[in-house]
Design an enzyme around this catalytic site. Structure first.
Site: not given
Ligand code: NVA
Ligand code: CP
Length: 313
Positions: A273, A233, A138, A141, A301
């Protein structure tokens, strides 16, 4: 308007792994500048007339809204392409989707499952592709996290960051982000949920240039000890819903709570995040408490992705 650097023009953002420390700092500096311009109400329409296609195969609040609002503020426009509406969701290939979209839009942001799909999309697209989250990474982020850390701490190199919890996409991109900017990072995860060894070793290799120390441990107290930045997270990411109960039984020692952060530096900041599950990976007292900077992190972001779009597209 001040002319932006062309150094990154035409590039993809698939992983922070592909960016040099200087290139990452260029993105962060540009983000700080765009943030100032936006706060002062000054024009910064660097993408006038340009269009971003945004493919979503998973849910999103922040990524969708910040990219969409971001390109509007830059003078361009966004197209929200849910995979349940476009032919990709009915079996049209990633390669063909890339070829076709390249004839219409100026950049593609994609949120999906497999990192290889994002790489394939970029391979077949003639326009920049931005990774808006995969199971593996990601990067957007973590750019926002770095911007936020620098705003609060005034620097990056030499800080200590503790990531406590699942060795997931956030942990992986943090490993690269810290390695590239000289932040010492310790990841604490339960056995079986550690970050990918391949990513850890790639991050260690990247850290040779900055001197960052990269550690992976099982003890959350060891990770958080004297940390300037504490990050966690969710325990089950998107796509892991079936494992939620099993993970909830295993991860409680990794909760970021009042006890754990006693080991951190007195002026530590807390990042997440979002979305968060209060009472699971973090207590309400921490995420809603005085050391939490999660709303600035979410705001950034917008600014950092505007920088990414303005520099790449
Ligand atoms: N680790 C989480 C981050 C969400 C922004 C996911 O992948 O669901
Ligand atoms: N942190 C993040 O990417 O949030 P969303 O899943 O809401 O985009």
């Amino acid at each position: 308007m001040v002319k932006l650097s062309n150094l990154l023009r035409g590039r993809d953002l698939l992983s922070l792994r592909h960016f040099t420390p200087d290139e990452i700092i260029l993105i962060l500096d540009t983000a700080d500048n765009l943030k100032k311009l936006q706060k002062r109400g000054e024009k910064h329409q660097y993408l006038s007339g340009k269009t971003l296609g945004m493919i979503f195969q998973k849910s999103s609040t922040r990524t969708r809204v910040s990219f969409e609002v971001g390109i509007y503020q830059l003078g361009g426009q966004a197209l929200f392409l849910s995979s349940s509406d476009i032919q990709l969701g009915r079996g049209e290939t990633v390669a063909d989707t890339a070829r076709v979209l390249s004839r219409y839009v100026d950049g593609i942001m994609i949120r999906t499952f497999a990192q290889s799909d994002v790489e394939q999309l970029a391979h077949h697209a003639g326009i920049p592709v931005i990774n808006g989250l995969t199971d593996l990474l990601h990067p957007c982020q973590i750019l926002a996290d770095l911007q936020t850390i620098r705003e609060y701490k005034g620097r990056l190199a030499g800080l200590k960051l503790a990531y406590v919890g699942d060795g997931n996409n956030i942990a992986h991109s943090l490993l690269f982000g810290c390695a590239k900017t000289g932040i010492n990072i310790t990841v604490a995860s339960p056995e079986g949920y550690r970050p990918s060894p391949e990513i850890v070793s790639a991050a260690r290799e990247a850290a040779l240039a900055t001197g960052a120390v990269i550690e992976v441990v099982t003890d959350p107290v060891e990770a958080v000890a004297k940390a300037d930045v504490v990050v966690t997270d969710v325990w089950a990411s998107m796509g892991q819903e079936a494992e939620q109960a099993q993970r909830a039984g295993l991860f409680p020692p990794y909760q970021v709570n009042e006890q754990l952060v006693k080991h951190a530096s007195d002026d530590f900041i807390f990042l997440h995040c979002l979305p968060a599950h209060r009472g699971e990976e973090v207590t309400a007292g921490i995420i809603d408490g005085p050391r939490s900077v999660v709303w600035d992190e979410a705001e950034n972001r917008l600014h950092v992705q505007k920088a990414v779009m303005a520099l790449l597209m």
